[in-house]
Design a protein around this motif. Structure first.
Motif, mmCIF file in Angstrom:
data_model
loop_
_atom_site.group_PDB
_atom_site.id
_atom_site.type_symbol
_atom_site.label_atom_id
_atom_site.label_comp_id
_atom_site.label_asym_id
_atom_site.label_seq_id
_atom_site.Cartn_x
_atom_site.Cartn_y
_atom_site.Cartn_z
ATOM 1 N N ILE A 143 58.004 -87.564 -64.710
ATOM 2 C CA ILE A 143 57.579 -86.543 -63.772
ATOM 3 C C ILE A 143 57.470 -87.189 -62.392
ATOM 4 N N LEU A 144 58.373 -86.836 -61.507
ATOM 5 C CA LEU A 144 58.305 -87.319 -60.131
ATOM 6 C C LEU A 144 57.502 -86.321 -59.308
ATOM 7 N N TYR A 145 56.397 -86.803 -58.761
ATOM 8 C CA TYR A 145 55.532 -85.992 -57.908
ATOM 9 C C TYR A 145 55.646 -86.591 -56.521
ATOM 10 N N ASP A 146 56.330 -85.878 -55.619
ATOM 11 C CA ASP A 146 56.636 -86.423 -54.299
ATOM 12 C C ASP A 146 55.565 -85.997 -53.307
ATOM 13 N N ASN A 166 51.442 -76.762 -50.498
ATOM 14 C CA ASN A 166 52.793 -76.206 -50.562
ATOM 15 C C ASN A 166 53.556 -76.897 -51.681
ATOM 16 N N ILE A 167 53.766 -76.169 -52.759
ATOM 17 C CA ILE A 167 54.433 -76.709 -53.936
ATOM 18 C C ILE A 167 55.909 -76.352 -53.867
ATOM 19 N N GLY A 168 56.774 -77.340 -54.061
ATOM 20 C CA GLY A 168 58.206 -77.092 -54.018
ATOM 21 C C GLY A 168 58.923 -77.591 -55.252
ATOM 22 N N THR A 169 59.670 -76.696 -55.878
ATOM 23 C CA THR A 169 60.500 -77.059 -57.030
ATOM 24 C C THR A 169 61.900 -76.463 -56.894
ATOM 25 N N ASN A 170 62.300 -76.181 -55.663
ATOM 26 C CA ASN A 170 63.591 -75.533 -55.396
ATOM 27 C C ASN A 170 63.758 -74.290 -56.264
ATOM 28 N N LEU A 171 62.761 -73.418 -56.151
ATOM 29 C CA LEU A 171 62.768 -72.131 -56.869
ATOM 30 C C LEU A 171 62.800 -72.331 -58.386
ATOM 31 N N GLY A 172 62.117 -73.368 -58.848
ATOM 32 C CA GLY A 172 61.996 -73.607 -60.277
ATOM 33 C C GLY A 172 63.111 -74.417 -60.893
ATOM 34 N N GLY A 199 57.745 -71.786 -50.745
ATOM 35 C CA GLY A 199 57.744 -71.051 -49.494
ATOM 36 C C GLY A 199 58.611 -71.767 -48.475
ATOM 37 N N ARG A 200 58.024 -72.122 -47.330
ATOM 38 C CA ARG A 200 58.796 -72.847 -46.306
ATOM 39 C C ARG A 200 59.285 -74.184 -46.839
ATOM 40 N N PHE A 201 58.533 -74.786 -47.737
ATOM 41 C CA PHE A 201 58.910 -76.077 -48.315
ATOM 42 C C PHE A 201 59.241 -75.893 -49.795
ATOM 43 N N LYS A 202 60.525 -75.983 -50.094
ATOM 44 C CA LYS A 202 60.998 -75.777 -51.465
ATOM 45 C C LYS A 202 61.271 -77.089 -52.195
ATOM 46 N N GLY A 203 60.968 -78.185 -51.535
ATOM 47 C CA GLY A 203 61.298 -79.498 -52.090
ATOM 48 C C GLY A 203 62.402 -80.118 -51.281
ATOM 49 N N GLY A 204 62.209 -81.367 -50.894
ATOM 50 C CA GLY A 204 63.208 -82.068 -50.102
ATOM 51 C C GLY A 204 64.344 -82.607 -50.949
ATOM 52 N N TRP A 205 65.167 -83.450 -50.352
ATOM 53 C CA TRP A 205 66.332 -83.977 -51.051
ATOM 54 C C TRP A 205 65.920 -84.774 -52.276
ATOM 55 N N THR A 206 64.838 -85.515 -52.177
ATOM 56 C CA THR A 206 64.382 -86.323 -53.314
ATOM 57 C C THR A 206 64.109 -85.438 -54.521
ATOM 58 N N THR A 207 63.328 -84.395 -54.303
ATOM 59 C CA THR A 207 62.999 -83.472 -55.392
ATOM 60 C C THR A 207 64.258 -82.841 -55.975
ATOM 61 N N ARG A 208 65.153 -82.401 -55.112
ATOM 62 C CA ARG A 208 66.353 -81.699 -55.575
ATOM 63 C C ARG A 208 67.351 -82.656 -56.233
ATOM 64 N N HIS A 209 67.393 -83.884 -55.766
ATOM 65 C CA HIS A 209 68.341 -84.857 -56.297
ATOM 66 C C HIS A 209 67.948 -85.348 -57.689
ATOM 67 N N TYR A 210 66.661 -85.590 -57.898
ATOM 68 C CA TYR A 210 66.228 -86.194 -59.162
ATOM 69 C C TYR A 210 65.753 -85.174 -60.198
ATOM 70 N N ALA A 219 60.722 -82.840 -61.234
ATOM 71 C CA ALA A 219 60.303 -83.237 -59.891
ATOM 72 C C ALA A 219 59.601 -82.087 -59.188
ATOM 73 N N ILE A 220 58.479 -82.431 -58.563
ATOM 74 C CA ILE A 220 57.681 -81.474 -57.790
ATOM 75 C C ILE A 220 57.344 -82.124 -56.452
ATOM 76 N N GLN A 221 57.509 -81.389 -55.376
ATOM 77 C CA GLN A 221 57.040 -81.860 -54.077
ATOM 78 C C GLN A 221 55.743 -81.150 -53.733
ATOM 79 N N MET A 222 54.775 -81.929 -53.250
ATOM 80 C CA MET A 222 53.539 -81.347 -52.727
ATOM 81 C C MET A 222 53.432 -81.683 -51.244
ATOM 82 N N GLU A 223 53.524 -80.656 -50.434
ATOM 83 C CA GLU A 223 53.378 -80.799 -48.984
ATOM 84 C C GLU A 223 51.994 -80.279 -48.614
ATOM 85 N N LEU A 224 51.160 -81.156 -48.073
ATOM 86 C CA LEU A 224 49.802 -80.793 -47.687
ATOM 87 C C LEU A 224 49.723 -80.562 -46.185
ATOM 88 N N ALA A 225 49.019 -79.534 -45.781
ATOM 89 C CA ALA A 225 48.708 -79.384 -44.362
ATOM 90 C C ALA A 225 47.743 -80.495 -43.970
#
Length: 267
Positions: A143-146, A166-172, A199-210, A219-225
């Protein structure tokens, strides 16, 4: 020379990625940054500190170089993550407010970018890929948590105020639904915070690549304000202990739930 990546090996199925907490800029590159660029304002300030110790056995992979050197969370081909929207590229030309960061006439060339991919981007991703494969071999799942953060108000990139979580998984696509749901369940019940999923952050290249759940890698990206853990979202971007401790309890809950689910998923 500063190593481009620092790895801490852990025994958990969870890997924490930190592509944007680094502040190292080699002197020859720093000399080409203008006064605005030298502020390094778009750092994911203190995010590594925020997550420190929350999941003791997690592997961590941390870039030491700043995203103005090269962005470890961008496609090395230069393709945009968000076509048609304002964003910053593999080697940014501007900051998040759309203001230039390089001295006039000293912007990075294609040759510069190629050198930086080899010296910084590739070593970071080689290390991250190696840890993902090691963890998957050991557990049958990884589980990659970015881990990311950004200022809560950046009109150049998005309208209004960014949600706190902001949780991003590229729409699941990059994670099985149960891992996304576990993270969302925590933030949805965190009093005083708001959140968005893909939402605005769907996961960056790292999340989408792996993130390829069919192979056992999620892979899940967590973007915090940054308003959730900084005293102010401006220089000197100081860490706010009280805010951070409140936030850390929810982040720990997320990581622990994801880890428990990963152990169940491999059985």
């Amino acid at each position: 020379m500063t190593d481009p990546v620092i790895v801490k090996h852990g025994s958990s199925p969870v890997i924490l990625g930190f592509p944007h907490t680094g502040t190292h800029v080699p002197p020859e590159i720093e000399a080409r940054l203008n006064e605005n660029g030298r502020l390094l304002a778009d750092t994911d300030w203190h995010v590594d500190r925020l997550y420190d110790g929350l999941l003791a056995d997690a592997t961590t992979v941390k870039a030491t170089f700043h995203r103005y050197v090269i962005d470890a969370n961008r496609d090395p081909s230069g393709a945009s993550l968000y076509p048609g929207q304002n964003t910053t590229g593999l080697v940014p030309e501007t900051d998040f407010d759309g203001k230039p960061i390089w001295n006039e006439g000293e912007e990075p060339t294609e040759a510069d970018i190629a050198e930086r991919i080899e010296a910084f981007h590739s070593p970071y991703h080689a290390a991250l890929a190696a840890e993902i494969e090691r963890v998957r071999r050991e557990h049958g799942i990884a589980i990659l948590y970015d881990c990311h953060s950004i200022r809560s108000h950046i009109p150049f990139l998005f309208e209004g105020k960014l949600p706190d979580f902001n949780i991003g998984t590229n729409l699941g696509v990059t994670s099985a639904p149960e891992f996304e749901a576990a993270a969302q369940s925590v933030v949805a019940h965190a009093p005083g915070y708001d959140h968005a999923v893909n939402g605005r952050f769907k996961g960056g290249w790292t999340t989408r690549h792996y993130g390829k759940p069919e192979t056992g890698v999620h892979a899940i990206q967590m973007e915090l304000a940054q308003s959730t853990h900084l005293t102010t979202e401006a220089p000197p971007f100081a860490y706010d202990e009280a805010k951070a401790e409140k936030l850390r309890s929810h982040l720990q809950d997320i990581l622990e739930r994801i880890e428990r689910l990963s152990f169940s998923a491999r059985m």
